[in-house]
Design a protein around this motif. Structure first.
Motif, PDB file in Angstrom:
ATOM      1  N   ASN A   4       0.883  -1.177   0.000  1.00  0.00           N
ATOM      2  CA  ASN A   4       0.000   0.000   0.000  1.00  0.00           C
ATOM      3  C   ASN A   4       0.915   1.220   0.000  1.00  0.00           C
ATOM      4  N   ILE A   5       0.777   2.068  -0.997  1.00  0.00           N
ATOM      5  CA  ILE A   5       1.599   3.283  -1.005  1.00  0.00           C
ATOM      6  C   ILE A   5       0.764   4.495  -1.415  1.00  0.00           C
ATOM      7  N   GLU A   6       1.385   5.654  -1.264  1.00  0.00           N
ATOM      8  CA  GLU A   6       0.665   6.901  -1.536  1.00  0.00           C
ATOM      9  C   GLU A   6       1.436   7.850  -2.438  1.00  0.00           C
ATOM     10  N   MET A   7       2.722   7.581  -2.606  1.00  0.00           N
ATOM     11  CA  MET A   7       3.581   8.482  -3.393  1.00  0.00           C
ATOM     12  C   MET A   7       4.467   7.657  -4.322  1.00  0.00           C
ATOM     13  N   PRO A   8       4.768   8.189  -5.507  1.00  0.00           N
ATOM     14  CA  PRO A   8       5.641   7.438  -6.428  1.00  0.00           C
ATOM     15  C   PRO A   8       6.995   7.083  -5.807  1.00  0.00           C
ATOM     16  N   ASP A   9       7.511   7.960  -4.956  1.00  0.00           N
ATOM     17  CA  ASP A   9       8.834   7.704  -4.367  1.00  0.00           C
ATOM     18  C   ASP A   9       8.866   6.472  -3.478  1.00  0.00           C
ATOM     19  N   GLU A  10       7.695   5.987  -3.101  1.00  0.00           N
ATOM     20  CA  GLU A  10       7.666   4.800  -2.233  1.00  0.00           C
ATOM     21  C   GLU A  10       7.835   3.505  -3.023  1.00  0.00           C
ATOM     22  N   VAL A  11       7.775   3.582  -4.352  1.00  0.00           N
ATOM     23  CA  VAL A  11       7.833   2.352  -5.154  1.00  0.00           C
ATOM     24  C   VAL A  11       9.127   1.555  -4.901  1.00  0.00           C
ATOM     25  N   PRO A  12      10.304   2.181  -5.034  1.00  0.00           N
ATOM     26  CA  PRO A  12      11.531   1.389  -4.837  1.00  0.00           C
ATOM     27  C   PRO A  12      11.610   0.778  -3.443  1.00  0.00           C
ATOM     28  N   TYR A  13      11.145   1.530  -2.498  1.00  0.00           N
ATOM     29  CA  TYR A  13      11.147   1.088  -1.112  1.00  0.00           C
ATOM     30  C   TYR A  13      10.247  -0.166  -0.961  1.00  0.00           C
ATOM     31  N   ALA A  14       9.065  -0.127  -1.595  1.00  0.00           N
ATOM     32  CA  ALA A  14       8.142  -1.270  -1.544  1.00  0.00           C
ATOM     33  C   ALA A  14       8.765  -2.491  -2.224  1.00  0.00           C
ATOM     34  N   LEU A  15       9.396  -2.282  -3.366  1.00  0.00           N
ATOM     35  CA  LEU A  15       9.993  -3.406  -4.087  1.00  0.00           C
ATOM     36  C   LEU A  15      11.175  -3.987  -3.303  1.00  0.00           C
ATOM     37  N   ASP A  16      11.947  -3.125  -2.672  1.00  0.00           N
ATOM     38  CA  ASP A  16      13.084  -3.594  -1.855  1.00  0.00           C
ATOM     39  C   ASP A  16      12.610  -4.492  -0.715  1.00  0.00           C
ATOM     40  N   TYR A  17      11.456  -4.188  -0.201  1.00  0.00           N
ATOM     41  CA  TYR A  17      10.913  -5.009   0.890  1.00  0.00           C
ATOM     42  C   TYR A  17      10.285  -6.301   0.385  1.00  0.00           C
ATOM     43  N   GLY A  18      10.265  -6.492  -0.921  1.00  0.00           N
ATOM     44  CA  GLY A  18       9.771  -7.756  -1.476  1.00  0.00           C
ATOM     45  C   GLY A  18       8.357  -7.715  -2.001  1.00  0.00           C
ATOM     46  N   ALA A  19       7.783  -6.517  -2.160  1.00  0.00           N
ATOM     47  CA  ALA A  19       6.422  -6.444  -2.724  1.00  0.00           C
ATOM     48  C   ALA A  19       6.452  -6.918  -4.175  1.00  0.00           C
ATOM     49  N   GLU A  20       5.438  -7.676  -4.547  1.00  0.00           N
ATOM     50  CA  GLU A  20       5.344  -8.133  -5.935  1.00  0.00           C
ATOM     51  C   GLU A  20       4.236  -7.367  -6.651  1.00  0.00           C
ATOM     52  N   GLY A  21       4.187  -6.097  -6.347  1.00  0.00           N
ATOM     53  CA  GLY A  21       3.199  -5.233  -6.966  1.00  0.00           C
ATOM     54  C   GLY A  21       2.620  -4.285  -5.923  1.00  0.00           C
ATOM     55  N   ILE A  22       1.806  -3.340  -6.419  1.00  0.00           N
ATOM     56  CA  ILE A  22       1.129  -2.399  -5.527  1.00  0.00           C
ATOM     57  C   ILE A  22      -0.341  -2.818  -5.474  1.00  0.00           C
ATOM     58  N   GLY A  23      -0.799  -3.153  -4.279  1.00  0.00           N
ATOM     59  CA  GLY A  23      -2.183  -3.605  -4.119  1.00  0.00           C
ATOM     60  C   GLY A  23      -3.130  -2.455  -3.844  1.00  0.00           C
ATOM     61  N   LEU A  24      -2.560  -1.328  -3.392  1.00  0.00           N
ATOM     62  CA  LEU A  24      -3.383  -0.139  -3.109  1.00  0.00           C
ATOM     63  C   LEU A  24      -2.519   1.101  -3.280  1.00  0.00           C
ATOM     64  N   TYR A  25      -2.806   1.842  -4.343  1.00  0.00           N
ATOM     65  CA  TYR A  25      -2.158   3.141  -4.521  1.00  0.00           C
ATOM     66  C   TYR A  25      -3.204   4.183  -4.188  1.00  0.00           C
ATOM     67  N   ARG A  26      -2.964   4.915  -3.098  1.00  0.00           N
ATOM     68  CA  ARG A  26      -3.974   5.880  -2.624  1.00  0.00           C
ATOM     69  C   ARG A  26      -3.835   7.192  -3.404  1.00  0.00           C
ATOM     70  N   THR A  27      -4.546   7.282  -4.526  1.00  0.00           N
ATOM     71  CA  THR A  27      -4.350   8.429  -5.429  1.00  0.00           C
ATOM     72  C   THR A  27      -4.806   9.755  -4.836  1.00  0.00           C
ATOM     73  N   GLU A  28      -5.644   9.719  -3.825  1.00  0.00           N
ATOM     74  CA  GLU A  28      -6.165  10.985  -3.290  1.00  0.00           C
ATOM     75  C   GLU A  28      -5.059  11.857  -2.696  1.00  0.00           C
ATOM     76  N   PHE A  29      -3.890  11.269  -2.494  1.00  0.00           N
ATOM     77  CA  PHE A  29      -2.806  12.066  -1.932  1.00  0.00           C
ATOM     78  C   PHE A  29      -2.274  13.095  -2.933  1.00  0.00           C
TER      79      PHE A  29
END
Ligand code: PEP
Ligand code: MG
Length: 295
Positions: A4-29
């Motif tokens: 679950n992320i809210e900002m594009p900059d969180e993508v690398p961080y999510a992938l580094d932690y082993g996420a195999e995709g984004i299940g919830l991108y909170r676009t309202e941010f």
């Protein structure tokens, strides 16, 4: 394991932690800290950046879920709705014109987002998800606007992916009760337990006085999760969970037992939950936990 992320900059961080995709991108941010509406091009560039970085994994964009805790004061003024503090016209904003309801009324704002998302869809693997769907009519209304956007883009000769899965969040008891019908018209379901608990137990999730009633293990909540999973699976749909319960390793085995196989959470929780998932014996322990096997 999804993030679950809210900002594009969180993508690398999510992938580094082993996420195999984004299940919830909170676009309202995208709305925070600004006094105007994001334009279609902004949505496009924003979403394109995200899908590119997440590829080859999928990125699930939740359309605007504005209201109550996700406040956009200028939008409140524009649309004449309460966001945050109650007003005379909306004494109870949590049950008011927010989220998908607001999008269905402010069609221009919604269409700008949908067109931007569609245009970005060719740059990676996109999924679109509607929040706070209360029933089939709302889902159909949202899908009709999405179709309208597709038709416009076709007429304008603008390309977009043909196979974008369109799913919904299950966050209200009404959606659970008609999950079998919703599953026929949505490509996937994702259980938002934060709101599902709030609306099922009739407690404001931001109100400290009733915080003690916020019980993810309330039998009513567990039954609703199970009913949703069963309804989705009966239709051959993927059913995931993206509320905070997904990121609490104390619940991992139970959620597995109820048939959930897709978990989306804050990136920092992925490792602990993954460890629990790997340890879980979905045959023995789960049968013991619930008295029957779901695997
Ligand atoms: C939820 O309600 O469980 C959810 C994931 O959405 P949000 O917390 O953004 O309302
Ligand atoms: Mg929610």
């Amino acid at each position: 394991m999804l993030a679950n992320i809210e900002m594009p900059d969180e993508v690398p961080y999510a992938l580094d932690y082993g996420a195999e995709g984004i299940g919830l991108y909170r676009t309202e941010f995208l709305f925070l800290d600004r006094n105007d509406l994001p334009r279609e091009d902004e949505h496009f560039m924003h979403a394109r950046g995200v899908v590119r970085r997440v590829a080859p994994f999928p990125a699930t964009f939740r359309t605007f879920d504005l209201g109550v805790d996700k406040v956009a004061p200028f939008l409140a003024k524009m649309a004449g709705v309460a966001m945050g503090a109650p007003t005379d016209s909306e004494p109870n904003p949590a049950l008011g014109l927010r989220s998908l309801r607001l999008c269905l009324r402010e069609r221009g704002m919604f269409k700008a987002q949908l067109r931007g998302l569609l245009r970005a869809s060719l740059h990676g693997r996109m999924r679109i998800m509607f929040p706070m769907v209360s029933g089939v009519q709302e889902l159909r209304a949202a899908k009709a606007i999405l179709e309208e956007c597709k038709e416009e883009l076709r007429r304008e000769g603008i390309a977009f992916a043909q196979d974008i899965p369109v799913g919904i969040m299950i966050e209200m008891p009404s959606a659970v009760m008609v999950a079998d019908h919703l599953a026929k018209e949505a490509d996937f379901l994702s259980i938002g337990t934060n709101d599902l608990i709030q609306y099922s137990l009739a407690l404001d999730r931001l109100n400290e006085h009733v915080g003690y009633l916020y019980q993810p293990l309330h039998p009513a909540v567990l039954r609703m999760i199970r009913q949703t999973v069963d309804a989705g699976h009966a239709c051959g749909r993927s059913v995931g969970i993206c509320g905070e319960m997904a990121g609490d390793s104390a619940f991992t085995e139970l959620l597995l037992a109820m048939g959930l196989r897709s978990f989306s959470m804050h990136p920092a929780q992925i490792l602990v939950v993954k460890q629990e998932l790997l340890r879980a014996d979905t045959r023995k322990r789960i049968r013991k936990l619930l008295g029957r096997s779901y695997v």
